[in-house]
Design a protein around this motif. Structure first.
Motif, PDB file in Angstrom:
ATOM      1  N   THR A   1       2.018  15.263   0.172  1.00 45.96           N
ATOM      2  CA  THR A   1       3.358  14.680   0.660  1.00 45.96           C
ATOM      3  C   THR A   1       3.143  12.867   0.283  1.00 45.96           C
ATOM      4  OG1 THR A   1       2.830  14.363   2.797  1.00 45.96           O
ATOM      5  CG2 THR A   1       4.322  16.226   2.234  1.00 45.96           C
ATOM      6  N   ALA A   2       4.083  12.479  -0.544  1.00 45.38           N
ATOM      7  CA  ALA A   2       3.649  10.988  -1.060  1.00 45.38           C
ATOM      8  C   ALA A   2       4.887  10.243  -0.947  1.00 45.38           C
ATOM      9  CB  ALA A   2       3.148  11.034  -2.676  1.00 45.38           C
ATOM     10  N   GLU A   3       4.638   9.028  -0.544  1.00 48.15           N
ATOM     11  CA  GLU A   3       5.971   7.973  -0.312  1.00 48.15           C
ATOM     12  C   GLU A   3       6.157   7.375  -1.825  1.00 48.15           C
ATOM     13  OE1 GLU A   3       5.849   4.443   1.698  1.00 48.15           O
ATOM     14  OE2 GLU A   3       3.541   4.178   1.461  1.00 48.15           O
ATOM     15  N   TYR A   4       7.083   6.806  -2.038  1.00 44.78           N
ATOM     16  CA  TYR A   4       7.293   5.905  -3.239  1.00 44.78           C
ATOM     17  C   TYR A   4       8.466   4.912  -3.095  1.00 44.78           C
ATOM     18  CZ  TYR A   4      11.538   9.170  -3.583  1.00 44.78           C
ATOM     19  OH  TYR A   4      12.570   9.786  -3.089  1.00 44.78           O
ATOM     20  N   ARG A   5       8.325   3.872  -3.710  1.00 46.08           N
ATOM     21  CA  ARG A   5       9.140   2.966  -3.596  1.00 46.08           C
ATOM     22  C   ARG A   5      10.524   3.221  -3.712  1.00 46.08           C
ATOM     23  NH1 ARG A   5       6.808  -1.506  -7.339  1.00 46.08           N
ATOM     24  NH2 ARG A   5       6.061   0.380  -8.487  1.00 46.08           N
ATOM     25  N   LEU A   6      11.548   3.028  -2.726  1.00 42.23           N
ATOM     26  CA  LEU A   6      12.879   3.323  -2.873  1.00 42.23           C
ATOM     27  C   LEU A   6      13.764   2.114  -3.434  1.00 42.23           C
ATOM     28  CD1 LEU A   6      13.068   4.979   0.876  1.00 42.23           C
ATOM     29  CD2 LEU A   6      12.873   5.957  -1.493  1.00 42.23           C
ATOM     30  N   SER A   7      14.932   2.587  -3.658  1.00 38.82           N
ATOM     31  CA  SER A   7      15.833   1.374  -4.533  1.00 38.82           C
ATOM     32  C   SER A   7      15.962   0.094  -3.565  1.00 38.82           C
ATOM     33  CB  SER A   7      17.237   2.027  -4.767  1.00 38.82           C
ATOM     34  OG  SER A   7      17.832   2.476  -3.564  1.00 38.82           O
TER      35      SER A   7
ATOM     36  N   ALA B   1       0.756  -1.185   0.015  1.00 41.46           N
ATOM     37  CA  ALA B   1       0.135  -0.034   0.018  1.00 41.46           C
ATOM     38  C   ALA B   1       0.858   1.273  -0.007  1.00 41.46           C
ATOM     39  CB  ALA B   1      -0.930  -0.067   1.325  1.00 41.46           C
ATOM     40  N   LEU B   2       0.805   2.038  -1.053  1.00 36.50           N
ATOM     41  CA  LEU B   2       1.451   3.148  -0.928  1.00 36.50           C
ATOM     42  C   LEU B   2       0.735   4.437  -0.579  1.00 36.50           C
ATOM     43  CD1 LEU B   2       2.886   3.070  -4.638  1.00 36.50           C
ATOM     44  CD2 LEU B   2       4.102   2.916  -2.802  1.00 36.50           C
ATOM     45  N   GLN B   3       1.386   5.117   0.185  1.00 40.30           N
ATOM     46  CA  GLN B   3       0.483   6.200   1.068  1.00 40.30           C
ATOM     47  C   GLN B   3       0.942   7.653   0.640  1.00 40.30           C
ATOM     48  OE1 GLN B   3       0.712   4.593   5.244  1.00 40.30           O
ATOM     49  NE2 GLN B   3      -1.038   3.820   4.982  1.00 40.30           N
ATOM     50  N   LEU B   4      -0.093   8.638   1.102  1.00 39.99           N
ATOM     51  CA  LEU B   4       0.348  10.060   1.079  1.00 39.99           C
ATOM     52  C   LEU B   4      -0.560  10.340   2.257  1.00 39.99           C
ATOM     53  CD1 LEU B   4      -2.502  11.100  -0.263  1.00 39.99           C
ATOM     54  CD2 LEU B   4      -1.414  10.456  -2.204  1.00 39.99           C
ATOM     55  N   ASP B   5      -0.225  12.214   2.362  1.00 35.75           N
ATOM     56  CA  ASP B   5      -0.862  13.094   3.179  1.00 35.75           C
ATOM     57  C   ASP B   5      -1.269  14.116   2.766  1.00 35.75           C
ATOM     58  OD1 ASP B   5       0.359  11.347   5.580  1.00 35.75           O
ATOM     59  OD2 ASP B   5       2.268  12.129   4.453  1.00 35.75           O
ATOM     60  N   VAL B   6      -2.335  14.485   2.702  1.00 36.54           N
ATOM     61  CA  VAL B   6      -2.979  16.002   2.168  1.00 36.54           C
ATOM     62  C   VAL B   6      -3.119  16.991   3.106  1.00 36.54           C
ATOM     63  CG1 VAL B   6      -4.971  16.738   0.660  1.00 36.54           C
ATOM     64  CG2 VAL B   6      -4.310  14.437   0.640  1.00 36.54           C
ATOM     65  N   PHE B   7      -2.552  18.075   2.953  1.00 38.16           N
ATOM     66  CA  PHE B   7      -2.617  19.262   3.654  1.00 38.16           C
ATOM     67  C   PHE B   7      -3.308  20.452   3.025  1.00 38.16           C
ATOM     68  CE2 PHE B   7       1.035  17.035   4.572  1.00 38.16           C
ATOM     69  CZ  PHE B   7       1.161  16.976   6.013  1.00 38.16           C
ATOM     70  N   TYR B   8      -4.438  21.111   3.678  1.00 37.86           N
ATOM     71  CA  TYR B   8      -5.347  21.829   2.872  1.00 37.86           C
ATOM     72  C   TYR B   8      -6.243  22.928   3.815  1.00 37.86           C
ATOM     73  CZ  TYR B   8      -8.683  18.520   4.577  1.00 37.86           C
ATOM     74  OH  TYR B   8      -9.559  17.685   5.390  1.00 37.86           O
ATOM     75  N   ARG B   9      -6.838  23.939   3.324  1.00 36.58           N
ATOM     76  CA  ARG B   9      -7.979  24.583   4.073  1.00 36.58           C
ATOM     77  C   ARG B   9      -9.163  24.238   3.449  1.00 36.58           C
ATOM     78  NH1 ARG B   9      -4.738  30.299   4.893  1.00 36.58           N
ATOM     79  NH2 ARG B   9      -4.275  30.184   6.987  1.00 36.58           N
TER      80      ARG B   9
ATOM     81  N   ALA C   1       4.518  21.322   3.300  1.00 33.88           N
ATOM     82  CA  ALA C   1       3.301  21.194   2.967  1.00 33.88           C
ATOM     83  C   ALA C   1       2.171  22.078   3.743  1.00 33.88           C
ATOM     84  CB  ALA C   1       2.998  19.852   2.942  1.00 33.88           C
ATOM     85  N   GLN C   2       2.455  22.167   5.193  1.00 29.57           N
ATOM     86  CA  GLN C   2       1.639  23.027   6.003  1.00 29.57           C
ATOM     87  C   GLN C   2       1.580  24.536   5.667  1.00 29.57           C
ATOM     88  OE1 GLN C   2       3.317  21.946   9.548  1.00 29.57           O
ATOM     89  NE2 GLN C   2       2.228  19.926   9.835  1.00 29.57           N
ATOM     90  N   GLN C   3       2.656  25.129   5.328  1.00 32.40           N
ATOM     91  CA  GLN C   3       2.918  26.293   4.784  1.00 32.40           C
ATOM     92  C   GLN C   3       2.396  26.642   3.449  1.00 32.40           C
ATOM     93  OE1 GLN C   3       3.984  28.739   7.364  1.00 32.40           O
ATOM     94  NE2 GLN C   3       3.880  26.576   8.449  1.00 32.40           N
ATOM     95  N   LEU C   4       2.300  25.642   2.634  1.00 36.28           N
ATOM     96  CA  LEU C   4       1.908  25.983   1.191  1.00 36.28           C
ATOM     97  C   LEU C   4       0.501  25.851   1.291  1.00 36.28           C
ATOM     98  CD1 LEU C   4       4.495  23.844  -1.113  1.00 36.28           C
ATOM     99  CD2 LEU C   4       4.116  26.373  -1.023  1.00 36.28           C
ATOM    100  N   ALA C   5      -0.215  25.068   2.152  1.00 35.28           N
ATOM    101  CA  ALA C   5      -1.659  25.304   2.518  1.00 35.28           C
ATOM    102  C   ALA C   5      -1.988  26.237   3.084  1.00 35.28           C
ATOM    103  CB  ALA C   5      -2.105  23.878   3.357  1.00 35.28           C
ATOM    104  N   GLY C   6      -1.169  26.704   3.689  1.00 37.87           N
ATOM    105  CA  GLY C   6      -1.591  28.222   4.543  1.00 37.87           C
ATOM    106  C   GLY C   6      -1.715  29.306   3.509  1.00 37.87           C
ATOM    107  N   HIS C   7      -0.779  29.070   2.214  1.00 34.14           N
ATOM    108  CA  HIS C   7      -0.760  29.861   1.415  1.00 34.14           C
ATOM    109  C   HIS C   7      -2.015  29.794   0.294  1.00 34.14           C
ATOM    110  CE1 HIS C   7       2.487  32.575   1.896  1.00 34.14           C
ATOM    111  NE2 HIS C   7       3.158  31.556   2.699  1.00 34.14           N
TER     112      HIS C   7
ATOM    113  N   GLN D   1       9.447  14.506   6.126  1.00 33.91           N
ATOM    114  CA  GLN D   1      10.414  15.573   6.315  1.00 33.91           C
ATOM    115  C   GLN D   1       9.999  16.729   5.637  1.00 33.91           C
ATOM    116  OE1 GLN D   1      13.336  12.803   4.411  1.00 33.91           O
ATOM    117  NE2 GLN D   1      14.852  13.726   5.750  1.00 33.91           N
ATOM    118  N   HIS D   2       8.933  16.609   4.847  1.00 34.09           N
ATOM    119  CA  HIS D   2       8.330  18.064   4.160  1.00 34.09           C
ATOM    120  C   HIS D   2       6.948  18.468   4.620  1.00 34.09           C
ATOM    121  CE1 HIS D   2      12.041  18.285   1.712  1.00 34.09           C
ATOM    122  NE2 HIS D   2      11.813  16.872   1.288  1.00 34.09           N
ATOM    123  N   TRP D   3       6.475  17.728   5.810  1.00 36.48           N
ATOM    124  CA  TRP D   3       5.164  18.342   6.178  1.00 36.48           C
ATOM    125  C   TRP D   3       5.157  19.782   6.585  1.00 36.48           C
ATOM    126  CZ3 TRP D   3       3.720  13.633  10.339  1.00 36.48           C
ATOM    127  CH2 TRP D   3       3.348  12.754   9.551  1.00 36.48           C
TER     128      TRP D   3
END
Length: 319
Positions: free
Chosen positions: A118-124, A69-77, A106-112, A101-103
């Motif tokens: 922020t999404a994960e992806y399969r690493l090497s 299961a690949l997961q992500l997080d959504v930040f928004y107003r 993401a939070q600041q961009l949502a504020g704007h 690491q980039h939450w």
């Protein structure tokens, strides 16, 4: 290799479980300890969450064969007005790092006024190139499939990436019509195109005089592990994954944010010349006397955010 265990479910008549060691060698803390030696004044950027910003965390954006299961997080107003979306891609040499690491970004961009994902992806260590690119294309399709839930304007979608994530962001932006990267079982009826790219210290060309990737004299390099072969054995893969090789009239505007470590943006100037010849807008801002991981730390986090917001507002004509 240090790491925590990620359980992958394997399909069979009897559900079996196997474990893959996740590389945790690159974290915000490890980057801070390294950078702080030369920059004792820095601090980890953890600004206050803007008022009204909400998040939906650990959403599965695709179930891969075998139960991964690949997961992500959504930040928004919350709003009914459609807004641009930004998919944020972490770095870590294609082998480490995490979306958390980039939450703060993401939070600041949502504020704007953006919907930040922020999404994960399969690493090497789990799957070699081009799996990471295919995963992130799937994340782009997911956000369009769920645009109504978050009031996303599907005609204004950007990707923002740091380091390996910057290379991936640039590759996503330059390969909108390449069927190689369109693989994946989820949301195939939706588009993975992007309308803007922000590349923070991500390489643009692997086989390039400015590139430092592929030095295997002390063991396989990060890129060698990602491609599953050295640049002398499979040079065509290294060329194929270089955003510089895919620039055409469909390439979206790109913002380059760079540290003082020149090799981390190898090929940038050549790519900008191509964009100029095609009449495609780009910007480049280099932060002097900065470590590669500058985007994670004060005093650079705020100007990185400001450059990002100003660029996206210009490209998307956001009011």
């Amino acid at each position: 290799m240090p790491g925590l265990l990620v359980t992958l479910l394997v399909s069979s008549s009897t559900a079996l479980a196997q474990t893959v060691s996740r590389d945790t060698s690159f974290t915000t803390h490890s980057a801070y300890l390294k950078a702080q030696k030369q920059h004792p004044e820095i601090s980890v950027a953890r600004p206050a969450v803007p008022k009204g910003v909400r998040s939906s965390s650990a959403l599965t954006y695709c179930n891969l064969p075998g139960g991964r299961a690949l997961q992500l997080d959504v930040f928004y107003r919350p709003t009914k007005r459609q807004r641009p979306a930004v998919l944020i891609i972490h770095g870590g040499g294609w082998s480490s790092g995490s979306r958390e690491q980039h939450w703060p970004l993401a939070q600041q961009l949502a504020g704007h006024g953006f919907v930040a994902i922020t999404a994960e992806y399969r690493l090497s260590g789990e799957a070699p190139y081009p799996a990471a690119v295919q995963d992130l294309k799937t994340a782009l399709r997911w956000l369009r499939a769920h645009a109504r839930s978050y009031a996303i304007d599907t005609n204004r979608v950007a990707v923002w990436g740091f380091s390996a994530g910057g290379q991936l962001a640039a590759l996503l932006g330059t390969t909108s019509h390449d069927s190689l990267y369109a693989a994946g079982p989820c949301y195939r009826s939706h588009s993975s195109q992007v309308q803007a790219v922000v590349d923070a210290d991500g390489i643009l060309a692997f086989l390039h005089p400015e590139s430092g990737e592929g030095d295997d004299h002390k063991g396989p390099s990060a890129a060698t592990r990602w491609f599953g072969a050295s640049k002398t054995v499979r040079p065509e893969l290294w060329e194929q994954a270089s955003p510089l090789r895919h620039v055409d009239a469909h390439t979206p505007p790109i913002l380059f944010l760079n540290s003082a470590v020149d090799r981390m943006h190898a090929g940038r100037d050549d790519l900008r010349r191509q964009l100029d010849s095609l009449g495609i807008y780009s910007e480049a801002h280099t932060f002097p006397n900065t470590p590669h991981s500058f985007v994670l730390f004060n005093p650079w986090f705020e100007p990185v955010l400001n450059y990002t917001v100003a660029f996206l507002n210009r490209v998307f004509e956001t009011r």
